[in-house]
Write a protein that holds these residues in place. Structure first.
Motif, PDB file in Angstrom:
ATOM      1  N   GLU A  65      -6.546   6.895   2.097  1.00  0.00           N
ATOM      2  CA  GLU A  65      -7.892   6.424   1.740  1.00  0.00           C
ATOM      3  C   GLU A  65      -8.109   6.679   0.261  1.00  0.00           C
ATOM      4  O   GLU A  65      -7.833   7.767  -0.247  1.00  0.00           O
ATOM      5  N   TRP A  66      -8.597   5.663  -0.423  1.00  0.00           N
ATOM      6  CA  TRP A  66      -8.838   5.774  -1.863  1.00  0.00           C
ATOM      7  C   TRP A  66     -10.118   5.026  -2.220  1.00  0.00           C
ATOM      8  O   TRP A  66     -10.236   3.833  -1.954  1.00  0.00           O
ATOM      9  N   ARG A  67     -11.089   5.774  -2.736  1.00  0.00           N
ATOM     10  CA  ARG A  67     -12.391   5.216  -3.123  1.00  0.00           C
ATOM     11  C   ARG A  67     -13.022   4.397  -2.002  1.00  0.00           C
ATOM     12  O   ARG A  67     -13.587   3.320  -2.229  1.00  0.00           O
ATOM     13  N   GLY A  68     -12.896   4.911  -0.801  1.00  0.00           N
ATOM     14  CA  GLY A  68     -13.487   4.265   0.354  1.00  0.00           C
ATOM     15  C   GLY A  68     -12.673   3.131   0.933  1.00  0.00           C
ATOM     16  O   GLY A  68     -13.066   2.527   1.937  1.00  0.00           O
ATOM     17  N   ARG A  69     -11.541   2.836   0.335  1.00  0.00           N
ATOM     18  CA  ARG A  69     -10.671   1.759   0.810  1.00  0.00           C
ATOM     19  C   ARG A  69      -9.503   2.372   1.573  1.00  0.00           C
ATOM     20  O   ARG A  69      -8.866   3.317   1.085  1.00  0.00           O
ATOM     21  N   THR A  70      -9.232   1.842   2.751  1.00  0.00           N
ATOM     22  CA  THR A  70      -8.176   2.403   3.593  1.00  0.00           C
ATOM     23  C   THR A  70      -7.013   1.422   3.756  1.00  0.00           C
ATOM     24  O   THR A  70      -7.169   0.207   3.574  1.00  0.00           O
ATOM     25  N   TYR A 114       0.840  -1.190   0.000  1.00  0.00           N
ATOM     26  CA  TYR A 114       0.000   0.000   0.000  1.00  0.00           C
ATOM     27  C   TYR A 114       0.878   1.244   0.000  1.00  0.00           C
ATOM     28  O   TYR A 114       2.035   1.193   0.419  1.00  0.00           O
TER      29      TYR A 114
END
Length: 259
Positions: A210-215, A205
């Protein structure tokens, strides 16, 4: 070979390369395919710096007759054509004139779908040698007598067939070159990646957090290296167990004290 002009190597080298540079010798009917992607990025930079050398030899000039034929029909009949033993022998003798005959020091490899599957351990073995010679097949393959006579090791990228061995040769060279000292610059890069410890690599990662709701998993942002190591190990085991049951079984067996 007296009837033929002396074939010329097509060599991509750095003029100030060190004498101890690792060498990849390639015999191919498609010399223009090289260096290809090997001339780009880190492998290309290492080639320019003389950390390794690429010697490409065109098989065609070793052909027989006015048309420089390199192949003939299969004995016993069948589809396709087979690379001739006499042509291959002349090319192998020419390329091998200045290299060790000890296969442990300098492997001689034929890229073949029936060969042993290429893996990280093989890449490490090749990288530890002085160099490697790779014979790229075409058509239906090569005369079996050449493989026997020269003690050629057969290596396969996997259970599929391609039109020739050039792409496979590039993959083998890339996998070996990146393991050579100074090529990647960070030894940990090769120590932590897939297959180095018998497992597939853990997920990676980076920013943004946070990217498009993914952490990113909280542990990776904690700064606690012990916990980070545990998470990465657990993820590597999970992915290997799910995606490569064969690798997982070998890993479990090794932990139990197996061979």
């Amino acid at each position: 070979m007296s009837e033929n002009p002396e074939p010329q190597d097509q060599t991509d080298v750095a003029p100030d390369r060190p004498c101890s540079a690792w060498v990849a010798k390639v015999i191919t009917l498609v010399p223009g395919a090289f260096p290809g992607v090997l001339g780009e990025s880190l492998t290309g930079k290492a080639l320019d710096e003389g950390r390794w050398r690429l010697d490409v030899t065109d098989l065609r000039p070793f052909g027989v007759g006015r048309h420089k034929n390199v192949d003939d029909t299969p004995a016993g009949g069948g589809a396709g054509m087979v690379l001739r033993a006499d042509v291959l022998a002349d090319a192998l003798d020419h390329v091998g004139a200045d290299m060790p005959t000890d296969r442990a020091r300098w492997p001689l490899v034929y890229l073949s779908p029936r060969g042993a599957r290429f893996d990280q351990a093989t890449a490490q073995r090749f990288a530890a040698c002085e160099g490697v010679t790779l014979l790229c097949g075409r058509f239906e393959g090569v005369d079996e007598r050449v493989l026997e006579e020269y003690g050629i090791e057969e290596v396969s990228l996997g259970d599929f067939v391609m039109t020739g061995g050039e792409i496979a040769a590039m993959a083998v060279i890339d996998a070996a070159v990146r393991l050579r000292p100074g090529v990647l610059g960070n030894l940990a890069s090769t120590e932590d990646e897939s297959f180095s410890h018998g497992l597939l690599e853990h997920p990676h990662y980076t920013r943004p957090a946070e990217w498009r709701g993914r952490t990113i998993p909280d542990v990776l942002l904690s700064g606690h290296h012990g916990e980070i190591g545990k998470l990465r190990q657990a993820e590597a085991e999970r992915i290997t167990r799910e995606r490569r049951p064969d690798l997982w079984a070998a890993h479990v067996e090794k932990k139990r004290g197996g061979p």
